[in-house]
Motif scaffolding. Structure first.
Motif, PDB file in Angstrom:
ATOM      1  N   ILE A  97       5.011   0.527   3.501  1.00 44.36           N
ATOM      2  CA  ILE A  97       4.023   1.121   4.330  1.00 44.36           C
ATOM      3  C   ILE A  97       2.382   1.292   3.690  1.00 44.36           C
ATOM      4  CG2 ILE A  97       3.408   3.513   5.372  1.00 44.36           C
ATOM      5  CD1 ILE A  97       6.479   3.648   5.744  1.00 44.36           C
ATOM      6  N   GLU A  98       2.454   1.472   2.488  1.00 40.73           N
ATOM      7  CA  GLU A  98       1.179   1.456   1.656  1.00 40.73           C
ATOM      8  C   GLU A  98       0.546   0.182   1.752  1.00 40.73           C
ATOM      9  OE1 GLU A  98       2.248   2.967  -2.238  1.00 40.73           O
ATOM     10  OE2 GLU A  98       2.199   5.135  -1.641  1.00 40.73           O
ATOM     11  N   THR A  99       1.026  -0.993   1.513  1.00 39.10           N
ATOM     12  CA  THR A  99       0.678  -2.382   1.914  1.00 39.10           C
ATOM     13  C   THR A  99       0.166  -2.527   3.230  1.00 39.10           C
ATOM     14  OG1 THR A  99       2.470  -2.941  -0.042  1.00 39.10           O
ATOM     15  CG2 THR A  99       1.110  -4.639   1.340  1.00 39.10           C
ATOM     16  N   LEU A 100       1.089  -2.199   4.294  1.00 37.61           N
ATOM     17  CA  LEU A 100       0.678  -2.441   5.428  1.00 37.61           C
ATOM     18  C   LEU A 100      -0.734  -1.606   6.048  1.00 37.61           C
ATOM     19  CD1 LEU A 100       3.909  -2.753   7.254  1.00 37.61           C
ATOM     20  CD2 LEU A 100       2.498  -4.694   6.750  1.00 37.61           C
ATOM     21  N   ARG A 101      -0.782  -0.499   5.383  1.00 39.78           N
ATOM     22  CA  ARG A 101      -1.937   0.323   5.600  1.00 39.78           C
ATOM     23  C   ARG A 101      -3.156  -0.225   4.746  1.00 39.78           C
ATOM     24  NH1 ARG A 101      -0.263   6.515   5.245  1.00 39.78           N
ATOM     25  NH2 ARG A 101      -2.639   6.913   5.773  1.00 39.78           N
ATOM     26  N   GLY A 102      -2.835  -0.626   3.662  1.00 38.31           N
ATOM     27  CA  GLY A 102      -3.987  -1.093   2.762  1.00 38.31           C
ATOM     28  C   GLY A 102      -4.278  -2.624   2.912  1.00 38.31           C
ATOM     29  N   PRO A 103      -3.928  -3.420   1.851  1.00 38.07           N
ATOM     30  CA  PRO A 103      -4.276  -4.839   1.700  1.00 38.07           C
ATOM     31  C   PRO A 103      -3.949  -5.669   2.888  1.00 38.07           C
ATOM     32  CG  PRO A 103      -3.488  -3.969  -0.569  1.00 38.07           C
ATOM     33  CD  PRO A 103      -3.171  -3.073   0.507  1.00 38.07           C
ATOM     34  N   ALA A 104      -2.674  -5.576   3.453  1.00 42.88           N
ATOM     35  CA  ALA A 104      -2.337  -6.352   4.492  1.00 42.88           C
ATOM     36  C   ALA A 104      -2.500  -5.590   5.793  1.00 42.88           C
ATOM     37  CB  ALA A 104      -0.504  -6.740   4.410  1.00 42.88           C
ATOM     38  N   LYS A 105      -3.478  -4.897   5.923  1.00 44.61           N
ATOM     39  CA  LYS A 105      -3.981  -4.046   6.931  1.00 44.61           C
ATOM     40  C   LYS A 105      -4.192  -5.152   8.401  1.00 44.61           C
ATOM     41  CE  LYS A 105      -7.013  -0.336   9.012  1.00 44.61           C
ATOM     42  NZ  LYS A 105      -7.752   0.448   8.369  1.00 44.61           N
ATOM     43  N   ASP A 106      -4.601  -6.246   8.121  1.00 41.72           N
ATOM     44  CA  ASP A 106      -5.138  -6.880   9.147  1.00 41.72           C
ATOM     45  C   ASP A 106      -4.359  -8.444   9.092  1.00 41.72           C
ATOM     46  OD1 ASP A 106      -6.960  -5.353   9.995  1.00 41.72           O
ATOM     47  OD2 ASP A 106      -8.079  -5.840   8.538  1.00 41.72           O
ATOM     48  N   ASP A 107      -3.216  -8.443   8.188  1.00 42.75           N
ATOM     49  CA  ASP A 107      -2.658  -9.639   8.060  1.00 42.75           C
ATOM     50  C   ASP A 107      -1.306  -9.602   8.900  1.00 42.75           C
ATOM     51  OD1 ASP A 107      -1.193 -11.971   7.195  1.00 42.75           O
ATOM     52  OD2 ASP A 107      -1.373 -11.417   5.083  1.00 42.75           O
ATOM     53  N   PRO A 108      -1.203 -10.386  10.267  1.00 45.45           N
ATOM     54  CA  PRO A 108      -0.184 -10.460  11.153  1.00 45.45           C
ATOM     55  C   PRO A 108       1.161 -10.851  10.438  1.00 45.45           C
ATOM     56  CG  PRO A 108      -2.112 -11.089  12.155  1.00 45.45           C
ATOM     57  CD  PRO A 108      -2.482 -11.034  10.900  1.00 45.45           C
ATOM     58  N   ALA A 109       0.893 -11.974   9.876  1.00 46.92           N
ATOM     59  CA  ALA A 109       2.295 -12.672   8.907  1.00 46.92           C
ATOM     60  C   ALA A 109       2.869 -11.705   8.057  1.00 46.92           C
ATOM     61  CB  ALA A 109       1.624 -14.100   8.131  1.00 46.92           C
ATOM     62  N   ALA A 110       2.081 -10.996   7.315  1.00 46.57           N
ATOM     63  CA  ALA A 110       2.549  -9.877   6.381  1.00 46.57           C
ATOM     64  C   ALA A 110       3.173  -8.794   7.177  1.00 46.57           C
ATOM     65  CB  ALA A 110       1.483  -9.343   5.443  1.00 46.57           C
ATOM     66  N   HIS A 111       2.683  -8.531   8.240  1.00 48.16           N
ATOM     67  CA  HIS A 111       3.184  -7.598   9.125  1.00 48.16           C
ATOM     68  C   HIS A 111       4.781  -7.619   9.453  1.00 48.16           C
ATOM     69  CE1 HIS A 111      -0.434  -4.923  10.692  1.00 48.16           C
ATOM     70  NE2 HIS A 111      -0.644  -5.246   9.263  1.00 48.16           N
ATOM     71  N   GLU A 112       4.901  -8.976  10.156  1.00 48.68           N
ATOM     72  CA  GLU A 112       5.947  -9.591  10.512  1.00 48.68           C
ATOM     73  C   GLU A 112       7.166  -9.540   9.560  1.00 48.68           C
ATOM     74  OE1 GLU A 112       8.775 -10.699  13.565  1.00 48.68           O
ATOM     75  OE2 GLU A 112       6.479  -9.836  13.576  1.00 48.68           O
ATOM     76  N   ARG A 113       6.825  -9.953   8.335  1.00 52.12           N
ATOM     77  CA  ARG A 113       7.684 -10.166   7.237  1.00 52.12           C
ATOM     78  C   ARG A 113       8.270  -8.753   6.709  1.00 52.12           C
ATOM     79  NH1 ARG A 113       7.105 -11.056   1.554  1.00 52.12           N
ATOM     80  NH2 ARG A 113       4.537 -11.016   1.876  1.00 52.12           N
ATOM     81  N   PHE A 114       7.017  -7.992   6.665  1.00 47.61           N
ATOM     82  CA  PHE A 114       7.388  -6.631   5.941  1.00 47.61           C
ATOM     83  C   PHE A 114       8.213  -5.730   6.808  1.00 47.61           C
ATOM     84  CE2 PHE A 114       3.434  -6.715   2.783  1.00 47.61           C
ATOM     85  CZ  PHE A 114       3.990  -7.533   2.070  1.00 47.61           C
ATOM     86  N   LEU A 115       7.932  -5.893   8.202  1.00 50.02           N
ATOM     87  CA  LEU A 115       8.742  -4.888   9.288  1.00 50.02           C
ATOM     88  C   LEU A 115      10.157  -5.560   9.304  1.00 50.02           C
ATOM     89  CD1 LEU A 115       6.010  -4.734  12.165  1.00 50.02           C
ATOM     90  CD2 LEU A 115       6.683  -3.042  10.598  1.00 50.02           C
ATOM     91  N   GLY A 116      10.203  -6.675   9.128  1.00 50.37           N
ATOM     92  CA  GLY A 116      11.640  -7.299   8.941  1.00 50.37           C
ATOM     93  C   GLY A 116      12.687  -6.595   7.782  1.00 50.37           C
ATOM     94  N   ILE A 117      11.739  -6.521   6.609  1.00 51.88           N
ATOM     95  CA  ILE A 117      12.251  -5.763   5.323  1.00 51.88           C
ATOM     96  C   ILE A 117      12.556  -4.644   5.549  1.00 51.88           C
ATOM     97  CG2 ILE A 117      12.073  -5.698   2.683  1.00 51.88           C
ATOM     98  CD1 ILE A 117      10.388  -8.196   2.773  1.00 51.88           C
ATOM     99  N   MET A 118      11.594  -3.726   6.049  1.00 51.36           N
ATOM    100  CA  MET A 118      11.602  -2.440   6.486  1.00 51.36           C
ATOM    101  C   MET A 118      12.721  -2.053   7.226  1.00 51.36           C
ATOM    102  SD  MET A 118       7.625  -1.699   6.648  1.00 51.36           S
ATOM    103  CE  MET A 118       7.906   0.019   7.159  1.00 51.36           C
ATOM    104  N   PHE A 119      12.983  -2.808   8.264  1.00 51.84           N
ATOM    105  CA  PHE A 119      14.132  -2.784   9.141  1.00 51.84           C
ATOM    106  C   PHE A 119      15.507  -2.728   8.683  1.00 51.84           C
ATOM    107  CE2 PHE A 119      17.092  -4.551  12.332  1.00 51.84           C
ATOM    108  CZ  PHE A 119      16.951  -3.404  13.119  1.00 51.84           C
TER     109      PHE A 119
END
Length: 472
Positions: A252-274
């Motif tokens: 969550i901290e990564t998505l709110r910070g460095p990967a805030k505008d990275d769609p690929a990171a969003h997709e990968r991180f959301l899968g792991i978070m799920f």
């Protein structure tokens, strides 16, 4: 012989009392010349005859009253008074009948009160036992007989309960000591912890009689388990939750910070978070399930069910999962299975966990066998009487024998990393063990490194007794 037969002097005295005055008067008149001897003698004979008749009447009434008194001493129901000749004897017989009726009424009231007290004591949920000298069990309520069996009566407490601290407490109180409180652990059929209170007791009105002991037992198993569960949660569950929570916070901290505008990171991180969220959800659900099962473990189920049908349904729901790992599920049932007394949902969970584990930990492109057998006689895995066995066998890497005794512990894993990677919570076999314990069954684990593992559930079969089915 009766008292009126062995003491005839009494009747002689009564006869003299009856004949004496008349005989004296006739003798005096005869001597004075006022009465002729021919008249005095018949009068005297008449008086003697009357006296004899009175004596016979008294003797007969006395005999009847005595016989009536002896019969009353053994009678358990009211008896009408006997027929007697004299008014006095009739009054005495009536008084005896009324006294006997009053005694029967009091005895009935006392028996009714005693029966009421016994019924009340039998309805108490906690076992209550009364011990006499030598620790002999004199009374035990229904809860105590259900716990220890009817064999507890009129025997030394040590023949049923082999807890040294309890026996020592009973001996100390019988010797005149003060009340004591000890814990008693009963390992079978399901492990229980009881709080035993041992108190001196003297029945009312018997203050000088022998000292008795009143023993009451209160089940504190749930309190002990709650303490153990809290300790387990702090020691294990918090650790199990910490890792996925830390991962979620980090992503969550990564998505709110460095990967805030990275769609690929969003997709990968959301899968792991799920995946991590599902892992926590499974852990919480298993903890709640285990808690519910442990609460009911001491209360065996009462419904008849078809275990073979349950196993078939569970296997059908896991076919797709097995196919995804190229594992073949094979069911073996050479003969019809007798029903068991059990909880259908809980046994479904048992076979779901075992077959799912066999699919997860077995090698790909192998076979998982679920074999159902029904031993008819003897003992099967320490389960006495008729039983059925369900054995789940995989062809995996196997488990070293040093791990087998601990497999049913909460959160115990042979390979923690592999278990977490496959979605395990470390609670599956603990759940299986407690459900099987509730069903008064047995879980047998056999494994050989390099060849696979077999998990066998042994359950008592239902049996027919006088037209009714009961647990075997």
């Amino acid at each position: 012989m009766r008292w009126y037969e062995v003491r005839p002097v009494r009747f002689v005295i009564i006869g003299v009392a009856l004949v004496g005055p008349t005989a004296s008067i006739l003798l005096a008149l005869l001597l004075a010349g006022h009465v002729d001897a021919l008249i005095a003698l018949p009068a005297l004979l008449v008086n003697v005859a009357v006296a004899v008749a009175i004596l016979r009447m008294i003797q007969s009434d006395t005999r009847r009253l005595t016989d009536y008194a002896e019969v009353l001493g053994e009678a358990s129901a009211p008896l009408p008074p006997p027929e007697v000749a004299s008014v006095t004897a009739e009054f005495i017989a009536s008084a005896m009948a009324r006294a006997h009726q009053g005694w029967l009424d009091r005895e009935s009231r006392d028996a009714g009160r005693a029966g009421l007290f016994e019924a009340v004591i039998d309805q108490l949920p906690d076992p209550v036992i009364l011990l006499g000298q030598g620790r002999e069990v004199q009374r035990a309520n229904q809860a105590a007989r259900n716990l220890f069996g009817d064999r507890i009566m009129a025997r030394d407490l040590a023949s049923t309960v082999r807890t040294p601290s309890l026996l020592e407490a009973a001996d100390a109180v019988l010797a005149g000591g003060a009340s004591r409180s000890v814990e008693v652990l009963l390992p079978v059929p399901v492990e229980r912890t009881l709080q035993a209170r041992v108190k001196p007791f003297r029945p009312p009105g018997e203050e000088n009689g022998p000292l008795l002991v009143l023993l009451t037992l209160h089940d504190i198993t749930m309190l002990k388990r709650a303490e153990q569960m809290r300790a387990d949660f702090v020691a294990n569950a918090s650790h199990e939750l910490r890792t996925p929570l830390a991962a979620l916070i980090g992503f969550i901290e990564t998505l709110r910070g460095p990967a805030k505008d990275d769609p690929a990171a969003h997709e990968r991180f959301l899968g792991i978070m799920f995946d991590q969220s599902n892992r926590m959800s499974r852990l919480v659900n298993d903890l709640l399930s285990l808690s519910r099962i442990e609460m009911d473990e001491h209360s065996p189920p009462t419904t008849e069910i078809d275990v073979a049908k349950i196993v078939r349904n569970v296997a059908a729901t896991l076919e797709l999962r097995a196919a995804s790992r190229k594992v073949k599920l094979r069911l073996e049932q050479p003969e019809p299975m007798p029903p068991v007394v059990g909880d259908e949902d809980q046994l479904s969970q048992v076979f779901q966990n075992l077959i799912d584990n066999a699919i997860k930990y077995g090698k790909e492109q192998t076979e998982v066998t679920v074999a159902l057998t029904a031993p008819v006689n003897g003992k099967a895995g320490s389960v006495r009487g008729p039983a059925i066995m369900v054995a789940v066998t995989d062809r995996g890497d196997g488990i070293a024998r040093t791990h087998l005794p601990r497999l049913t512990e909460r959160f115990y894993r042979v390979d923690p990393a592999r278990s977490r990677a496959l979605g395990g919570t470390g609670l599956g076999l603990a759940i299986v063990k407690h459900i099987v314990n509730r069903h008064r069954g047995r879980l047998i684990i056999d494994s050989e490194v390099g060849k696979g593992s077999t998990f066998t559930v042994v359950l008592p079969a239902a049996k027919v007794v006088e037209g009714k089915r009961e647990a075997g």
